[in-house]
Design an enzyme around this catalytic site. Structure first.
Site, PDB file in Angstrom:
ATOM      1  N   HIS A  76       3.177 -10.116  13.677  1.00 19.59           N
ATOM      2  CA  HIS A  76       3.649  -9.150  12.753  1.00 19.59           C
ATOM      3  C   HIS A  76       3.255  -7.639  13.599  1.00 19.59           C
ATOM      4  O   HIS A  76       2.305  -7.552  14.123  1.00 19.59           O
ATOM      5  CB  HIS A  76       3.142  -9.248  11.416  1.00 19.59           C
ATOM      6  CG  HIS A  76       1.597  -9.160  11.241  1.00 19.59           C
ATOM      7  ND1 HIS A  76       1.043 -10.219  11.510  1.00 19.59           N
ATOM      8  CD2 HIS A  76       0.993  -8.073  10.728  1.00 19.59           C
ATOM      9  CE1 HIS A  76      -0.423  -9.751  11.175  1.00 19.59           C
ATOM     10  NE2 HIS A  76      -0.317  -8.718  10.458  1.00 19.59           N
ATOM     11  N   LYS A 132       0.625  -1.213  -0.062  1.00 20.28           N
ATOM     12  CA  LYS A 132      -0.083   0.097   0.083  1.00 20.28           C
ATOM     13  C   LYS A 132       0.867   1.355  -0.099  1.00 20.28           C
ATOM     14  O   LYS A 132       0.403   2.460  -0.121  1.00 20.28           O
ATOM     15  CB  LYS A 132      -0.920  -0.123   1.055  1.00 20.28           C
ATOM     16  CG  LYS A 132      -0.230   0.045   2.532  1.00 20.28           C
ATOM     17  CD  LYS A 132      -1.394   0.202   3.522  1.00 20.28           C
ATOM     18  CE  LYS A 132      -2.342  -0.797   3.807  1.00 20.28           C
ATOM     19  NZ  LYS A 132      -1.719  -1.909   4.403  1.00 20.28           N
TER      20      LYS A 132
END
Length: 356
Positions: free
Chosen positions: A294, A224
């Site tokens: 993560h 992104k």
């Protein structure tokens, strides 16, 4: 004067955009729940490599001109309003295609290109000193990022279709009886993560690699982010360990690892992109999009992936909580939102934990 930049929000307007960026995201078995991946074969420079998996195969860009695409229906829109997801057909091709149209963010350099005789300015409202215009910039500057997914599998169509969201208060009992059994069934969906950790895929997007087995991680630029606009910075730190699935698994023994991710991640971001720690959010999602631990890094000015209530946990808060109480997140009741159609939502609903 103040002016309002009027963008092309309807499909017909999109057809007039000259610059179209085509990407070929991986089908959902390689990246099941979060983001499409642009894969490259080593030695091929910036050329997108052919992709293939269980759900379909792609041999190259599926269209050369946007007029080859016809819309069947609108699937939905991103929360920030910048991206519209559509479903349709490609000329002379079988099956469905998903095409996403995304407005690029506006920065000062781009604004300067709008101030041109080629721009069309129309007055919308005038009241004393206040003036609102619709500005149609030159076509060469009004680039729409266009992502094409073809063939679009039912799983991907479902992913990009708008769905209602529900808030869930997940007690430790709900976690043990519903959530944990659910994500234990999906641990085999993480091959794309292991490919990154092992240096087999997305090598060009890796910003930092710490090989330590217990506390190491890979810092990768999320797709992104174009890696050129600091204000849109978005990175993921993926831990090397494969026994940590979410914040629920974190204990006091993991504080050193989390601090290492925070400190080294911020150092890399400052060195490579000039963004200081005071402008970087660091957080974890719960529920996460995939069950391999993560950590997210994003610029304070970036809103599309910014922390939201019911989803994000500040990393420093997480560290502090497990320093105080070793089993804090094992014992805590955590609130999050989940979308209708998600597998976990169905399981929670089946057990009566979704209030409609």
């Amino acid at each position: 004067r103040s002016f309002k930049l009027s963008y092309y929000n309807e499909y017909k307007s999109y057809l007039s955009i000259m610059a179209v960026e085509h990407t070929n995201p991986l089908p959902s078995t390689d990246r099941p729940e979060k983001r499409a991946r642009l894969e490259k074969t080593p030695g091929e420079g910036n050329s997108a490599a052919p992709l293939a998996d269980k759900e379909g195969s792609v041999s190259g860009p599926p269209l050369a001109d946007i007029s080859e695409y016809s819309v069947t229906r609108c699937l939905g829109q991103s929360d920030d309003g910048r991206t519209v997801f559509t479903l349709g057909k490609l000329k002379d091709k079988e099956g469905d295609a998903i095409v996403m149209f995304e407005n690029n963010s506006i920065d000062y350099e781009r604004i300067k290109t709008f101030i041109s005789p080629d721009s069309n300015l129309e007055l919308s409202m005038n009241n004393d000193i206040f003036n609102i215009f619709s500005l149609d910039p030159p076509r060469t500057t009004n680039t729409i990022k266009t992502t094409v997914i073809y063939p679009a599998t039912p799983k991907l169509i479902n992913k990009y279709t708008y769905k209602s969201s529900y808030l869930v208060r997940e007690t430790p009992n709900i976690y043990r009886s519903v959530t944990e059994p659910y994500f234990q069934q999906h641990l085999n969906d993480h091959q794309w993560v292991y490919n990154i950790l092992e240096g087999k895929k997305e090598v060009e997007r890796v910003l930092y690699r710490d090989e330590d087995e217990a506390e190491g991680f890979v810092l990768v630029a999320d797709l992104k982010w174009d890696t050129t606009t600091p204000e849109n910075l978005y990175c993921l730190a993926i831990v090397n360990r494969r026994d940590l699935m979410s914040v629920r698994d974190l204990r006091r023994d993991h504080v050193s690892m989390l601090q290492r991710i925070r400190d080294e991640g911020l150092k890399v971001i400052k060195t490579k992109f000039g963004v200081p720690a005071s402008l970087v959010r660091i957080f974890l999602h719960y529920q996460p999009a995939y069950y391999h631990l993560h950590v997210h890094f994003s610029h304070l000015r970036y809103h599309a992936g910014s922390p939201v209530i019911g989803k994000s946990l500040n990393l420093n808060d997480v560290i502090q909580n497990i320093e105080f109480v070793d089993e804090y997140y094992e014992q805590a009741t955590l609130q999050y939102y989940i979308k209708d159609g998600h597998g976990l939502c169905s399981e929670l609903d089946k057990h009566g934990y979704i209030i409609r």
